[in-house]
Design a protein around this motif. Sequence first.
Motif, PDB file in Angstrom:
ATOM      1  N   ALA A 298       0.640  -3.825   8.775  1.00 51.57           N
ATOM      2  CA  ALA A 298       1.673  -3.355   7.855  1.00 51.57           C
ATOM      3  C   ALA A 298       1.263  -3.428   6.389  1.00 51.57           C
ATOM      4  CB  ALA A 298       2.958  -4.149   8.078  1.00 51.57           C
TER       5      ALA A 298
ATOM      6  N   ARG B 140      -2.506  -0.761   4.580  1.00 51.40           N
ATOM      7  CA  ARG B 140      -2.659   0.545   5.218  1.00 51.40           C
ATOM      8  C   ARG B 140      -3.992   1.202   4.867  1.00 51.40           C
ATOM      9  NH1 ARG B 140      -0.307   0.177   9.335  1.00 51.40           N
ATOM     10  NH2 ARG B 140       0.038   2.417   9.648  1.00 51.40           N
TER      11      ARG B 140
ATOM     12  N   VAL C  42       7.449   0.446   4.836  1.00 48.47           N
ATOM     13  CA  VAL C  42       6.085   0.789   5.230  1.00 48.47           C
ATOM     14  C   VAL C  42       6.049   2.131   5.957  1.00 48.47           C
ATOM     15  CG1 VAL C  42       4.080   0.108   6.611  1.00 48.47           C
ATOM     16  CG2 VAL C  42       5.443  -1.634   5.431  1.00 48.47           C
TER      17      VAL C  42
ATOM     18  N   ARG D 253       4.577   3.206  16.944  1.00 47.75           N
ATOM     19  CA  ARG D 253       3.179   3.208  16.481  1.00 47.75           C
ATOM     20  C   ARG D 253       2.221   3.307  17.668  1.00 47.75           C
ATOM     21  NH1 ARG D 253       2.912  -2.243  13.457  1.00 47.75           N
ATOM     22  NH2 ARG D 253       0.722  -1.688  13.114  1.00 47.75           N
TER      23      ARG D 253
ATOM     24  N   PHE E 217       4.224   3.934   8.569  1.00 46.87           N
ATOM     25  CA  PHE E 217       3.311   3.601   9.652  1.00 46.87           C
ATOM     26  C   PHE E 217       2.597   4.832  10.251  1.00 46.87           C
ATOM     27  CE2 PHE E 217       5.912  -0.355  10.008  1.00 46.87           C
ATOM     28  CZ  PHE E 217       4.867  -1.260   9.911  1.00 46.87           C
TER      29      PHE E 217
ATOM     30  N   ASN F 107       4.878  -6.366  14.835  1.00 51.35           N
ATOM     31  CA  ASN F 107       5.848  -7.153  14.057  1.00 51.35           C
ATOM     32  C   ASN F 107       6.970  -7.645  14.958  1.00 51.35           C
ATOM     33  OD1 ASN F 107       4.882  -6.717  11.108  1.00 51.35           O
ATOM     34  ND2 ASN F 107       4.882  -4.653  11.986  1.00 51.35           N
TER      35      ASN F 107
ATOM     36  N   THR G 184       9.324  -0.217  15.581  1.00 51.48           N
ATOM     37  CA  THR G 184       8.160   0.520  15.083  1.00 51.48           C
ATOM     38  C   THR G 184       6.882   0.139  15.818  1.00 51.48           C
ATOM     39  OG1 THR G 184       7.844  -1.131  13.325  1.00 51.48           O
ATOM     40  CG2 THR G 184       9.112   0.855  12.770  1.00 51.48           C
ATOM     41  N   ASP G 185       6.840  -1.036  16.434  1.00 54.55           N
ATOM     42  CA  ASP G 185       5.660  -1.388  17.235  1.00 54.55           C
ATOM     43  C   ASP G 185       5.438  -0.356  18.335  1.00 54.55           C
ATOM     44  OD1 ASP G 185       5.562  -3.631  15.663  1.00 54.55           O
ATOM     45  OD2 ASP G 185       5.789  -5.077  17.295  1.00 54.55           O
TER      46      ASP G 185
ATOM     47  N   LYS H 124      -0.153  -9.267   6.626  1.00 54.57           N
ATOM     48  CA  LYS H 124       1.177  -9.562   7.157  1.00 54.57           C
ATOM     49  C   LYS H 124       2.236  -9.379   6.074  1.00 54.57           C
ATOM     50  CE  LYS H 124       3.847 -13.235   9.394  1.00 54.57           C
ATOM     51  NZ  LYS H 124       3.824 -14.637   9.908  1.00 54.57           N
TER      52      LYS H 124
ATOM     53  N   ILE I 215       9.064  -5.074   6.408  1.00 52.81           N
ATOM     54  CA  ILE I 215       8.303  -3.856   6.696  1.00 52.81           C
ATOM     55  C   ILE I 215       9.153  -2.598   6.523  1.00 52.81           C
ATOM     56  CG2 ILE I 215       6.792  -5.079   8.301  1.00 52.81           C
ATOM     57  CD1 ILE I 215       8.391  -3.760  10.606  1.00 52.81           C
TER      58      ILE I 215
END
Length: 303
Positions: free
Chosen positions: A207, A210, A12, A238, A14, A229, A234-235, A5, A9
């Motif tokens: 996150a 990786r 990051v 992704r 992804f 998140n 980005t959820d 976690k 983020i």
Amino acid sequence: MDFGKLDDISGVDFTLPLDSTDWAALPDCRQNTPQFYIGCPVWACKEWVGALYPTNAREKDYLRHYSRQFNTIELNTTHYRIPDDATIRRWSAESPAGFRFCPKIPQEISHQLMLQNAESLTAMFCEQVVGLGERLGICFLQLPPYFAPEHLPVLTLYLQKFPSDVPLSVEFRHPAWFKGNSGKRHFDEAAKVLEELGVSTVICDVAGRRDVLHQRLTTRTAVIRFVGNSLHPTDYTRIDEWISRLQNWLEKGMEAVYFFVHEPDNVLSPQLADYLIDNLNKRLGLTLKRPQFAAKAEQMNLF
């Protein structure tokens, strides 16, 4: 899930890594119709009452309501205790045909005993979960973060003795399995053991770690633990990328997918799981059942 976690983020990447799977090494099961099982890591979430569950839902009825919205559950309760006969019967009675429980191996076996001298406990666990009958999905062995590549012989011996009629997957967490050329060599060696024994890998998309997004499949069953998140944009992007990857895997002969959606406190997990199901149906031509949120949910801003 607190593992990996991050509070921030923003930095990051992804992007899903390229596959590291030798499909030719996997048993060919493409004559079977691919199965998709999508769910959450809990069913006992009081915040879902009035949204995912009826307003008059009682805690003892949560599983009954949950199992009619999703077709699988990441069963973390077994990580802390082996269920007794009465519990197994109740779980079976309260869930419909087609639902799949995916029990986690008890932590006493995986974390405390480190898979050693655990034969009797493992036998007890397996004897109980097979009582679920057709509702038993795939079990998963979460190796502790201190289970390093040097312990591969221990893992190999444990898997060799594990009942072959109980579907199993393994989640690796120690960074040394993935770091540099030596990590790749160690993980390749472990993956070959899993391939030979028909044991799946668990792929984590989170996150802060990786490296555990290894994209290595050792059977034609994929087990994915996705950590969002709080419905950050980005959820969704992704999830979109995962759908494309799953489509590619299906074309290569994927047989089954277990996809578990985590969110902080899991209050928002059903919404992201619904997004996944809806877009799998649209893009892959599937007919997966979507959860039915109450109209009141939007008014409460829960989802």
